[in-house]
Design an enzyme around this catalytic site. Sequence first.
Site, PDB file in Angstrom:
ATOM      1  N   LYS A  25     -50.794  -9.111 -28.430  1.00  0.00           N
ATOM      2  CA  LYS A  25     -51.587  -8.216 -28.277  1.00  0.00           C
ATOM      3  C   LYS A  25     -52.556  -7.862 -28.628  1.00  0.00           C
ATOM      4  O   LYS A  25     -53.055  -8.953 -28.919  1.00  0.00           O
ATOM      5  CB  LYS A  25     -50.932  -7.404 -29.510  1.00  0.00           C
ATOM      6  CG  LYS A  25     -51.570  -5.892 -29.870  1.00  0.00           C
ATOM      7  CD  LYS A  25     -50.902  -4.300 -29.118  1.00  0.00           C
ATOM      8  CE  LYS A  25     -51.090  -3.324 -29.091  1.00  0.00           C
ATOM      9  NZ  LYS A  25     -49.386  -2.450 -28.136  1.00  0.00           N
TER      10      LYS A  25
HETATM   11  N1  GLU Z   1     -49.551  -0.878 -24.868  1.00  0.00           N
HETATM   12  C1  GLU Z   1     -47.715  -0.483 -25.008  1.00  0.00           C
HETATM   13  C2  GLU Z   1     -47.713  -0.552 -26.492  1.00  0.00           C
HETATM   14  O1  GLU Z   1     -47.366  -0.593 -27.432  1.00  0.00           O
HETATM   15  C3  GLU Z   1     -47.979  -0.697 -23.726  1.00  0.00           C
HETATM   16  C4  GLU Z   1     -48.301  -2.291 -23.742  1.00  0.00           C
HETATM   17  C5  GLU Z   1     -47.884  -3.124 -22.138  1.00  0.00           C
HETATM   18  O2  GLU Z   1     -47.752  -1.629 -21.085  1.00  0.00           O
HETATM   19  O3  GLU Z   1     -47.867  -4.085 -21.717  1.00  0.00           O
HETATM   20  O4  GLU Z   1     -46.210  -0.946 -25.856  1.00  0.00           O
END
Ligand code: GLU
Length: 473
Positions: free
Chosen positions: A111
């Site tokens: 993240k």
């Molecule tokens: N930000 C989204 C999540 O927290 C999507 C992550 C992604 O598509 O890699 O799941």
Amino acid sequence: MRTNERPMSQQDFLNSVQHFIDTATRHLDLPEGLAERIAQCNSTYSVRFGVKLRGRIYSFEGWRSVHSEHIEPVKGGIRYAPDSDQEEVEALASLMSLKCALVNVPFGGSKGALRINPADWSEDELEKITRRFTQELARRDLIHPGRNVPAPDMGTGEREMAWMADEYRRIGSSDAMNQNACVTGKPVARGGIEGRVEATGRGLQYAVRSYLAHPQTAPVNGKKSLKDMTVVVQGFGNVGYHAAKFLAEDGARIVGIVEHDQAIFDENGLDIEAVAQHRATTGSVGGFAGAQTVPSAEGLTHMAADILIPAAKENAITAENCEEVHYHLIVEAANGPVTAQAEDCLNRRGIVVLPDLYVNAGGVVVSYFEWVKNITHLPFGLMDKRQKISSGTAVVSALEEIAGRPLQERQRAEIARETGEIDVVRSGLEEIMVRAFDDIMRSKSELKDATLRTAAYAVTISRIAEYYRAIGL
Ligand code: GLU
């Protein structure tokens, strides 16, 4: 929400995720030390960089945390928010590993965040900042089609992903052929996939349907159908909007929308498109005609409803307000909206929580489809589209011959329908969400007194432990 004596911090969020991991691992027979390994992030890169804007240099701070590279690439969004910090990013990275393993998507978790309020900057300025952040990430392979693949999150979307992909291409990747797979959530015209924007809301719809359809789940206020169920949504961004829209299409009544500035309520049900239109023209949901506008701080406790969908941020339901919320089912669209302490209080009160790592996995599932599309260089459904239409047409002819009359236009269209990328994406997403819910319920039935969250954590931790075992850890 009542004002807390001590504001919830990102450290509380990280602690909550670790508490949920600990609770689930107590039910599992893991080798010593492995649970601890799974609970920690492998690495967090933090960066400060300057960008020349408005005639001076502005400094920005950002992070990209990798929870676990048990499978590569690692995957997870990048958020732009003024209050992001390292603890938040690490908690979110852990959740990404757990989420991917739960839905069997072959990614590790990661993240990122940039501490910035996007509203403070013009589009041109945001582009410069995003490109500069991309350069920093690329230097350490924290954006790379085979190693680390960012995606949208709070405060970012297709536009930021298009800038990132373009900057990555300009830098020149070691994997030139697959460079478009360096981020997901791109606009369709720039290598994205249909259905990615709606994906988290669509996944939530399939999650709620799966919950209601399962024979062993508790009815929601006596009901097992969305028809006339009342729903309050907190957060009306991409996820909250789509969740509200799709549940309303399934017959639910959206009686409240709680935004960061104001909240609106109408027990007869709000028209979601009309509220979105009103917000687009006035800048707020407040003052929507026919609805009651109340201060945002009272939003979560203002009205009792069957379902609450917290779709804003972590720490929305805490020990301070959990006694005052009156819902039967809480569907966690955001990551970490219910803290560990609040969860205990909700359990005591018989309020069921459908957990984030399952509910909001639709985003990363469709990101996976996009990434596969990028590395295979082949649009979904292309190869067998014609063949499917002709077999459908053959079925129609056979049925008409047997019936001795033409089928109705509606029946014809059902059988010999052209399917496009969006149909394939929705069908794949639905299959994955249905399977994952079955896995959670199987785990729940095997564990003693486990909540849905503990059952989901147990499924996913067992899978990650299995990967670790296979590589000899
Ligand atoms: N930000 C989204 C999540 O927290 C999507 C992550 C992604 O598509 O890699 O799941």
